[in-house]
Design a protein around this motif. Structure first.
Motif, short mmCIF file in Angstrom:
data_model
loop_
_atom_site.label_atom_id
_atom_site.label_comp_id
_atom_site.label_asym_id
_atom_site.label_seq_id
_atom_site.Cartn_x
_atom_site.Cartn_y
_atom_site.Cartn_z
N ALA B 7 70.07 99.62 44.42
CA ALA B 7 69.55 100.54 43.40
C ALA B 7 68.68 99.77 42.41
CB ALA B 7 70.72 101.20 42.66
N HIS B 8 69.13 98.55 42.11
CA HIS B 8 68.38 97.73 41.17
C HIS B 8 67.00 97.39 41.74
CE1 HIS B 8 67.60 94.80 38.07
NE2 HIS B 8 67.27 93.93 39.02
N MET B 9 66.99 97.04 43.04
CA MET B 9 65.73 96.71 43.72
C MET B 9 64.77 97.89 43.66
SD MET B 9 65.67 93.66 45.27
CE MET B 9 64.84 93.76 46.87
N GLU B 10 65.32 99.07 43.91
CA GLU B 10 64.50 100.27 43.93
C GLU B 10 63.86 100.50 42.57
OE1 GLU B 10 64.92 104.89 45.41
OE2 GLU B 10 66.64 103.87 44.57
N MET B 15 59.35 100.54 38.83
CA MET B 15 58.79 100.00 37.61
C MET B 15 57.43 99.35 37.87
SD MET B 15 59.83 99.94 34.53
CE MET B 15 60.62 99.08 33.21
N ASP B 16 57.35 98.58 38.98
CA ASP B 16 56.08 97.94 39.35
C ASP B 16 55.00 98.98 39.60
OD1 ASP B 16 57.02 95.45 39.08
OD2 ASP B 16 57.32 95.05 41.23
N ARG B 17 55.38 100.00 40.35
CA ARG B 17 54.39 101.04 40.68
C ARG B 17 53.94 101.78 39.43
NH1 ARG B 17 56.59 104.36 45.73
NH2 ARG B 17 55.08 105.86 44.96
N PHE B 18 54.90 102.01 38.54
CA PHE B 18 54.58 102.68 37.27
C PHE B 18 53.55 101.87 36.49
CE2 PHE B 18 55.53 103.17 32.71
CZ PHE B 18 55.36 104.53 32.56
N GLN B 19 53.80 100.55 36.39
CA GLN B 19 52.89 99.70 35.62
C GLN B 19 51.52 99.61 36.31
OE1 GLN B 19 53.71 98.43 32.46
NE2 GLN B 19 51.49 98.14 32.44
N ASP B 32 56.30 112.70 37.20
CA ASP B 32 56.26 111.35 37.77
C ASP B 32 57.47 110.54 37.31
OD1 ASP B 32 53.85 112.02 38.87
OD2 ASP B 32 52.63 110.96 37.38
N TRP B 33 57.84 109.55 38.12
CA TRP B 33 58.90 108.64 37.68
C TRP B 33 58.40 107.85 36.48
CZ3 TRP B 33 59.61 103.55 36.58
CH2 TRP B 33 60.95 103.14 36.39
N MET B 34 59.26 107.67 35.49
CA MET B 34 58.90 106.83 34.34
C MET B 34 60.16 106.17 33.79
SD MET B 34 58.14 109.86 31.57
CE MET B 34 57.32 110.99 32.70
#
Lengths: 95, 325
Positions: B7-10, B15-19, B32-34
């Motif tokens: 879950a942490h990896m996900e 987070m990377d994709r968000f940034q 969107d995920w945030m």
């Protein structure tokens, strides 16, 4: 939840004849009639529209952003759907 | 605990994709995920902004019945109505984050939510209406023009709409100042007095120095904020000084001077003790403003209830007619 809570409505405005309605935001109102009256005051104070649609926000079904890849990615490798995929001899000119 | 790690990896991946989305100047949209912190920060910022528009109606509303003529009265009414509209665009943007509007009202009424401190100063003369339009709306425009490029879509779109409408607010204020500054000795004095009282609070509107600003770093990385407090404040000073000079007003700051080397005006230090006092609720009108909001909300309760009752009655009648038909 207090009994005075008004539901949320999404507002769509046609800015002029010939253009489609466009989502501009949302507002709260007790019913559709009031939603249209409020939309007039909130979203068209400067002649931004000539026609208003209001829809209860709860009635809108939306695609999920998580499905973005499944939904839209397949179109990515179909470049032949675009006119620029085809070479037309320059002598032919505009086509 | 492999599950937790997974879950942490996900989360790291999201987070990377968000940034990356933000770095690519692509807007974040409601579904969107945030990160939770991004959502919380924006709910706080957008709702405070909305509260500021709504509370901002009070100092100006104070002069609607006493405007010097019908033209000024019609203009002031339209301006105050715009502020209500701006508040509504912003509450609507905040709600896309999944927060309930009544909860936001409650936060304001209970004193848990902040709004721009400038509205805790009183409007003691008609010249204040000129000074507010010119300076307070002027400062708001500098801030809001920058926020048009904020990373959250609904907030950014609300800012675009607001900026389009705000320009009239500043111009009508400056026009009032011109009338007074070119008027009789008493009128000139009124203009200078209002300017003296609104200048420093207007500079405070941009918030603490960058070095003291608690949320700045993360908000800049997430592009919620596009320019720093000090940058925007400097921009406002550079813009406003020539406008004050045109009016023949004296800037109430002995340290104000053009700095050739920097290409900007230097200006004196803000009284941060006063700033903190007003933020903490000890300004001249803090209690009065919140009390006025609570009062208006309480007095509107029967209207909200009656409208719901009426809507239900109408819906029931329609249902009955449909059954009969």
């Amino acid at each position: 939840m207090s009994k005075s809570n008004w539901p949320l409505w999404e507002v769509f405005i046609r800015s002029k004849q010939g253009l489609s309605h466009k989502h501009v935001g949302s507002l709260h109102a007790a019913d559709a009639e009031m939603a249209i009256e409020n939309a007039r005051d909130v979203y068209t104070r400067r002649m931004e529209g000539i026609s208003i649609w209001v829809v209860p926000s709860s009635e809108i079904s939306a695609s999920s952003p998580d499905d973005k890849d499944i939904m839209y990615e397949p179109a990515n490798d179909k470049v032949y759907r675009h006119p620029t995929f085809y070479n037309i001899p320059p002598e032919i000119g505009h086509m | 605990m492999p599950l937790l790690t997974c879950a942490h990896m996900e989360n790291v991946d999201l987070m990377d994709r968000f940034q990356q989305t933000i770095d690519a100047e692509v807007k974040i949209e409601p579904k969107d995920w945030m990160p939770d912190k991004y959502r919380k920060t924006l709910i706080r910022q957008i709702s405070q902004h909305a509260h500021s528009e709504i509370v901002g109606m009070l100092p100006e509303g104070n002069w609607i019945t006493r405007a010097p003529n019908l033209r000024r009265k019609a203009i002031l009414l339209a301006k105050v109505q715009d502020e209500a509209g701006h508040g509504l665009y912003l509450y609507s943007a905040a709600e896309t984050m999944g927060v309930d509007r009544d909860f936001l009202f409650e936060e304001l009424h209970e004193g848990r939510a902040k709004y721009s401190s400038i509205f805790n100063y009183p409007t003691t003369s008609w010249a204040d209406i000129g000074a507010i339009g010119w300076l307070v709306d002027g400062a708001a425009i500098v801030n809001q023009v920058s926020l048009q490029r904020t990373s959250y879509g609904p907030y950014s779109r609300a800012m675009v709409r607001i900026c389009k409408e705000e320009s009239f607010h500043q111009r009508q204020g400056y026009e009032i100042m011109i009338s007074l500054a070119k008027g009789s000795a008493v009128q000139k004095k009124m203009a200078q007095d209002a300017f003296n009282r609104w200048w420093w609070p207007s500079l405070m509107m941009f918030g603490p120095h960058d070095s003291e600003s608690t949320h700045s770093a993360q908000n800049t990385i997430w592009k919620i904020k596009r320019h720093s407090n000090d940058e925007l404040r400097q921009k406002f000073v550079d813009m406003t000084v020539p406008q004050a000079e045109y009016l023949g007003l004296t800037i109430p700051d002995p340290n104000l001077a053009w700095n050739e080397e920097r290409g900007h005006y230097d200006f004196g230090e803000i009284d941060w003790t006063e700033f903190m006092q007003v933020v903490k609720g000890n300004g001249p009108c803090n209690k009065e403003r919140v009390a006025a909001r609570k009062d208006a909300y309480a007095k509107g309760e029967w209207v909200r209830e009656a409208a719901v009752a009426h809507a239900e009655k109408k819906a029931a009648r329609k249902l009955k007619e449909n059954v009969r038909a």
